[in-house]
Motif scaffolding. Sequence first.
Motif, PDB file in Angstrom:
ATOM      1  N   LEU A   1      -5.561  12.853   5.345  1.00  0.00           N
ATOM      2  CA  LEU A   1      -6.093  12.710   4.052  1.00  0.00           C
ATOM      3  C   LEU A   1      -7.571  12.716   4.635  1.00  0.00           C
TER       4      LEU A   1
ATOM      5  N   LEU B   1      -6.678  11.470  -2.541  1.00  0.00           N
ATOM      6  CA  LEU B   1      -5.720  10.553  -1.510  1.00  0.00           C
ATOM      7  C   LEU B   1      -5.577   9.777  -2.493  1.00  0.00           C
TER       8      LEU B   1
ATOM      9  N   GLY C   1      -3.177   7.009  -2.280  1.00  0.00           N
ATOM     10  CA  GLY C   1      -2.042   7.296  -1.622  1.00  0.00           C
ATOM     11  C   GLY C   1      -0.446   7.070  -1.429  1.00  0.00           C
TER      12      GLY C   1
END
Length: 285
Positions: free
Chosen positions: A60, A44, A47
């Motif tokens: 995630l 992640l 992100g």
Amino acid sequence: MVIQISKETSPRPFLKWAGGKSRLIQQYIPYFPKSYKNYYEPFLGGGAVFFYLQPTTAILTDINAELINTYCCVRDRVDELIALLKEHKIQHNKDYYYSIRNNYSGTDIEKAARLIYLNKTCFNGLYRVNSQGKFNVPLGRYENPNICSEVLLRTASEALKRAEIKQADFTEILNHANSSDDFVFFDPPYHPISDTSYFTAYSQNCFSKKDQEILRDICAELASRDVKVIVCNSDSEFVRNIYRDINFETYKIKAARSINSNIKNRGVVDELLITSFKDFYLPKQ
């Protein structure tokens, strides 16, 4: 109907993360799949791709427990988090920074505020830990660090409410992605292109050549299930060879490298975007 969202209020990464993809998104757009239902991001980090795509369904994950705790707190407890960050902002100075850096106790929400505070005030926004898993980055030289960006945190919180967030090793993706409805974006620690570029210490776990090969094998398995896969990595002979073995396509991306022990080796470099498919989304010119 397309809704225009301003840059100030659109979801964006709330952390600066080494290897973050915010500046590369425009180069990635032509290679994103035309359609999918479920989005997965097993490394992640910051992100950036998730926040850009804003998928309706997402899982995630990351191996970094502190990072995952922070994402969960942004999603579920953003008001409390903002209140704590405002306190950090009031008290911020050199001595305070090091006292917070050396304090590993606290509740989940306090640990999340600590990570964001350190991220906004440490040198170069760098997340690095030593062999004991302790954060060891010195204080950065900022006149007025943006410790609490309330709008940014609230928009990120809203985007994350559509996502399942959990700590997991990247290999667990095989328990989730199973069909052409699934899109997996892998952004692993990069294979080093030189001895001075070996930076993988986002957790106390190193990402070895063997790990890169395990990731390649996972990508091959996912592709056999018709899952749409994209992998980012360094433009190295090793990386090219292992993905050539499974007939993935490779594309060059221009990226700015800012982390290297030799300042002469910083600058624009080639990276690879590696895909299992050619059914690309091509934006209108």
